[in-house]
Design a protein around this motif. Structure first.
Motif, PDB file in Angstrom:
ATOM      1  N   ASP A 151       0.833  -1.208   0.000  1.00 42.97           N
ATOM      2  CA  ASP A 151       0.000   0.000   0.000  1.00 42.97           C
ATOM      3  C   ASP A 151       0.866   1.257   0.000  1.00 42.97           C
ATOM      4  OD1 ASP A 151      -2.225  -1.628   0.046  1.00 42.97           O
ATOM      5  OD2 ASP A 151      -2.643  -1.321   2.195  1.00 42.97           O
ATOM      6  N   HIS A 152       1.921   1.232   0.796  1.00 36.96           N
ATOM      7  CA  HIS A 152       2.844   2.375   0.861  1.00 36.96           C
ATOM      8  C   HIS A 152       3.491   2.617  -0.502  1.00 36.96           C
ATOM      9  CE1 HIS A 152       5.932   5.085   2.321  1.00 36.96           C
ATOM     10  NE2 HIS A 152       6.869   4.264   1.880  1.00 36.96           N
ATOM     11  N   TYR A 153       3.991   1.542  -1.119  1.00 42.54           N
ATOM     12  CA  TYR A 153       4.651   1.694  -2.419  1.00 42.54           C
ATOM     13  C   TYR A 153       3.669   2.081  -3.522  1.00 42.54           C
ATOM     14  CZ  TYR A 153       9.326   0.199  -1.036  1.00 42.54           C
ATOM     15  OH  TYR A 153      10.564   0.139  -0.478  1.00 42.54           O
ATOM     16  N   GLU A 154       2.447   1.582  -3.449  1.00 46.01           N
ATOM     17  CA  GLU A 154       1.448   1.975  -4.458  1.00 46.01           C
ATOM     18  C   GLU A 154       1.139   3.474  -4.357  1.00 46.01           C
ATOM     19  OE1 GLU A 154      -1.632  -0.915  -3.704  1.00 46.01           O
ATOM     20  OE2 GLU A 154      -1.013  -2.090  -5.452  1.00 46.01           O
ATOM     21  N   ALA A 155       1.083   3.994  -3.129  1.00 46.42           N
ATOM     22  CA  ALA A 155       0.853   5.437  -2.947  1.00 46.42           C
ATOM     23  C   ALA A 155       2.016   6.239  -3.521  1.00 46.42           C
ATOM     24  CB  ALA A 155       0.651   5.754  -1.468  1.00 46.42           C
ATOM     25  N   ILE A 156       3.230   5.744  -3.316  1.00 41.56           N
ATOM     26  CA  ILE A 156       4.412   6.433  -3.855  1.00 41.56           C
ATOM     27  C   ILE A 156       4.395   6.408  -5.383  1.00 41.56           C
ATOM     28  CG2 ILE A 156       6.925   6.327  -4.064  1.00 41.56           C
ATOM     29  CD1 ILE A 156       6.986   5.333  -1.168  1.00 41.56           C
ATOM     30  N   VAL A 157       4.058   5.250  -5.961  1.00 41.16           N
ATOM     31  CA  VAL A 157       4.011   5.128  -7.420  1.00 41.16           C
ATOM     32  C   VAL A 157       2.985   6.093  -7.998  1.00 41.16           C
ATOM     33  CG1 VAL A 157       3.343   3.573  -9.298  1.00 41.16           C
ATOM     34  CG2 VAL A 157       4.941   2.792  -7.560  1.00 41.16           C
ATOM     35  N   LYS A 158       1.847   6.234  -7.314  1.00 41.39           N
ATOM     36  CA  LYS A 158       0.830   7.176  -7.799  1.00 41.39           C
ATOM     37  C   LYS A 158       1.370   8.608  -7.775  1.00 41.39           C
ATOM     38  CE  LYS A 158      -3.865   8.851  -7.277  1.00 41.39           C
ATOM     39  NZ  LYS A 158      -3.532   9.936  -8.130  1.00 41.39           N
ATOM     40  N   LYS A 159       2.064   8.973  -6.690  1.00 47.17           N
ATOM     41  CA  LYS A 159       2.647  10.325  -6.621  1.00 47.17           C
ATOM     42  C   LYS A 159       3.704  10.509  -7.713  1.00 47.17           C
ATOM     43  CE  LYS A 159       1.949  11.320  -1.741  1.00 47.17           C
ATOM     44  NZ  LYS A 159       2.592  11.572  -0.443  1.00 47.17           N
ATOM     45  N   MET A 160       4.487   9.474  -7.957  1.00 46.31           N
ATOM     46  CA  MET A 160       5.515   9.560  -9.000  1.00 46.31           C
ATOM     47  C   MET A 160       4.864   9.768 -10.367  1.00 46.31           C
ATOM     48  SD  MET A 160       8.041   6.562  -7.606  1.00 46.31           S
ATOM     49  CE  MET A 160       9.438   6.776  -8.701  1.00 46.31           C
ATOM     50  N   ALA A 161       3.787   9.041 -10.629  1.00 49.89           N
ATOM     51  CA  ALA A 161       3.076   9.190 -11.908  1.00 49.89           C
ATOM     52  C   ALA A 161       2.490  10.598 -12.024  1.00 49.89           C
ATOM     53  CB  ALA A 161       1.991   8.134 -12.034  1.00 49.89           C
ATOM     54  N   ASP A 162       1.918  11.102 -10.920  1.00 46.45           N
ATOM     55  CA  ASP A 162       1.374  12.465 -10.926  1.00 46.45           C
ATOM     56  C   ASP A 162       2.477  13.492 -11.195  1.00 46.45           C
ATOM     57  OD1 ASP A 162      -1.118  11.414 -10.368  1.00 46.45           O
ATOM     58  OD2 ASP A 162      -1.065  11.929  -8.227  1.00 46.45           O
ATOM     59  N   ASP A 163       3.640  13.292 -10.569  1.00 45.43           N
ATOM     60  CA  ASP A 163       4.764  14.210 -10.785  1.00 45.43           C
ATOM     61  C   ASP A 163       5.248  14.163 -12.234  1.00 45.43           C
ATOM     62  OD1 ASP A 163       4.662  15.109  -8.204  1.00 45.43           O
ATOM     63  OD2 ASP A 163       6.410  13.974  -7.506  1.00 45.43           O
ATOM     64  N   MET A 164       5.251  12.980 -12.819  1.00 45.97           N
ATOM     65  CA  MET A 164       5.647  12.872 -14.233  1.00 45.97           C
ATOM     66  C   MET A 164       4.672  13.655 -15.107  1.00 45.97           C
ATOM     67  SD  MET A 164       6.969   8.936 -14.449  1.00 45.97           S
ATOM     68  CE  MET A 164       7.664   8.978 -16.095  1.00 45.97           C
ATOM     69  N   HIS A 165       3.392  13.606 -14.764  1.00 48.27           N
ATOM     70  CA  HIS A 165       2.385  14.360 -15.516  1.00 48.27           C
ATOM     71  C   HIS A 165       2.609  15.871 -15.348  1.00 48.27           C
ATOM     72  CE1 HIS A 165      -1.389  15.335 -17.436  1.00 48.27           C
ATOM     73  NE2 HIS A 165      -1.704  16.080 -16.396  1.00 48.27           N
ATOM     74  N   ILE A 166       2.944  16.299 -14.128  1.00 45.10           N
ATOM     75  CA  ILE A 166       3.209  17.720 -13.874  1.00 45.10           C
ATOM     76  C   ILE A 166       4.403  18.194 -14.712  1.00 45.10           C
ATOM     77  CG2 ILE A 166       4.112  19.319 -12.116  1.00 45.10           C
ATOM     78  CD1 ILE A 166       2.375  17.753 -10.072  1.00 45.10           C
ATOM     79  N   VAL A 167       5.468  17.401 -14.722  1.00 45.06           N
ATOM     80  CA  VAL A 167       6.673  17.765 -15.477  1.00 45.06           C
ATOM     81  C   VAL A 167       6.359  17.821 -16.967  1.00 45.06           C
ATOM     82  CG1 VAL A 167       8.977  16.967 -16.133  1.00 45.06           C
ATOM     83  CG2 VAL A 167       8.284  16.939 -13.736  1.00 45.06           C
ATOM     84  N   ARG A 168       5.658  16.815 -17.455  1.00 44.66           N
ATOM     85  CA  ARG A 168       5.314  16.765 -18.887  1.00 44.66           C
ATOM     86  C   ARG A 168       4.462  17.978 -19.281  1.00 44.66           C
ATOM     87  NH1 ARG A 168       1.088  14.808 -21.988  1.00 44.66           N
ATOM     88  NH2 ARG A 168       1.706  14.017 -24.010  1.00 44.66           N
ATOM     89  N   SER A 169       3.433  18.269 -18.482  1.00 47.16           N
ATOM     90  CA  SER A 169       2.551  19.402 -18.784  1.00 47.16           C
ATOM     91  C   SER A 169       3.313  20.719 -18.782  1.00 47.16           C
ATOM     92  CB  SER A 169       1.414  19.474 -17.764  1.00 47.16           C
ATOM     93  OG  SER A 169       0.621  18.323 -17.839  1.00 47.16           O
ATOM     94  N   SER A 170       4.189  20.879 -17.812  1.00 46.03           N
ATOM     95  CA  SER A 170       4.972  22.112 -17.732  1.00 46.03           C
ATOM     96  C   SER A 170       5.876  22.280 -18.928  1.00 46.03           C
ATOM     97  CB  SER A 170       5.795  22.108 -16.441  1.00 46.03           C
ATOM     98  OG  SER A 170       6.624  23.233 -16.378  1.00 46.03           O
ATOM     99  N   LEU A 171       6.521  21.189 -19.340  1.00 49.31           N
ATOM    100  CA  LEU A 171       7.409  21.274 -20.516  1.00 49.31           C
ATOM    101  C   LEU A 171       6.623  21.575 -21.787  1.00 49.31           C
ATOM    102  CD1 LEU A 171      10.056  18.444 -20.082  1.00 49.31           C
ATOM    103  CD2 LEU A 171      10.409  20.903 -20.014  1.00 49.31           C
ATOM    104  N   LEU A 172       5.502  20.899 -21.956  1.00 48.53           N
ATOM    105  CA  LEU A 172       4.695  21.136 -23.153  1.00 48.53           C
ATOM    106  C   LEU A 172       4.200  22.581 -23.197  1.00 48.53           C
ATOM    107  CD1 LEU A 172       2.620  17.841 -23.428  1.00 48.53           C
ATOM    108  CD2 LEU A 172       4.478  18.608 -24.911  1.00 48.53           C
TER     109      LEU A 172
END
Length: 197
Positions: free
Chosen positions: A172-193
């Motif tokens: 559960d802990h790692y799944e929460a981290i993976v979700k945050k990592m995926a969200d951060d990747m989306h933030i970075v991608r959106s900002s770059l675009l």
């Protein structure tokens, strides 16, 4: 004669004023042009560095997410395994994951710079707190594994239940981290675009 002399002086003075104005305007335009070029170069350097950090972030995040997801699948599918060999296998997978993550962190110092360029949720402080929680949960799993190996047969059932709960908490802990990592990747991608468009 006096008029001619005055005319020559006014003419010379006008030429001098004209030359000074021309030099002043040329200097000012040159300064503005150099300043614009300098600002353009600075913005380009910043954008290039931001892209470099984002590329490194995507690589490291992608690698970490892949290995964590793989291990979550192992743990979810085999968390109720009841043999020492299966416990050893799961613990070896945990060790392999930890070693691979340590290698990623050691070789990719640029990954830690992401919060300087992007507004990500996993800031340095959040990563440190998450790592401490991960270590705590990991040590619980290791302690329970050791206790199962050294326990009497009649008490192993209770320890296996605790082990299953510890694995679930870790997943559960790692799944929460993976979700945050995926969200951060989306933030970075959106900002770059947004910046590149």
């Amino acid at each position: 004669m006096a008029n001619e002399s005055l005319l020559i002086q006014v003419s010379a003075f006008s030429g001098l004023i004209g030359a000074l104005l021309t030099q002043g305007m040329t200097g000012m335009l040159s300064y503005l042009s150099d300043k614009r070029k300098s600002n353009s170069e600075l913005k380009k350097t910043y954008r290039d560095k931001k892209i470099e950090i984002a590329e490194n972030f995507y690589f490291v995040n992608g690698e970490k997410m892949a290995i964590v997801k793989k291990n979550i699948e192992y743990w979810k599918n085999y968390h109720n395994a009841r043999s020492e060999k299966s416990l050893d296998f799961l613990n070896q997978e945990l060790k392999n994951m930890k070693a691979y993550m340590d290698d990623l962190d050691k070789d990719n110092w640029k990954y830690n710079l992401i919060s300087l360029y992007f507004d990500v949720s996993l800031s340095t402080e959040a990563v440190i707190a998450s790592n401490l929680k991960s270590k705590e949960l990991y040590l619980t799993v290791l302690d329970l594994t050791d206790a199962i190996k050294h326990a009497l047969a009649e008490s192993k059932g209770d320890l296996y239940e605790l082990y299953e709960k510890a694995i679930k908490d870790l997943c559960d802990h790692y799944e929460a981290i993976v979700k945050k990592m995926a969200d951060d990747m989306h933030i970075v991608r959106s900002s770059l675009l947004q910046q590149l468009s």
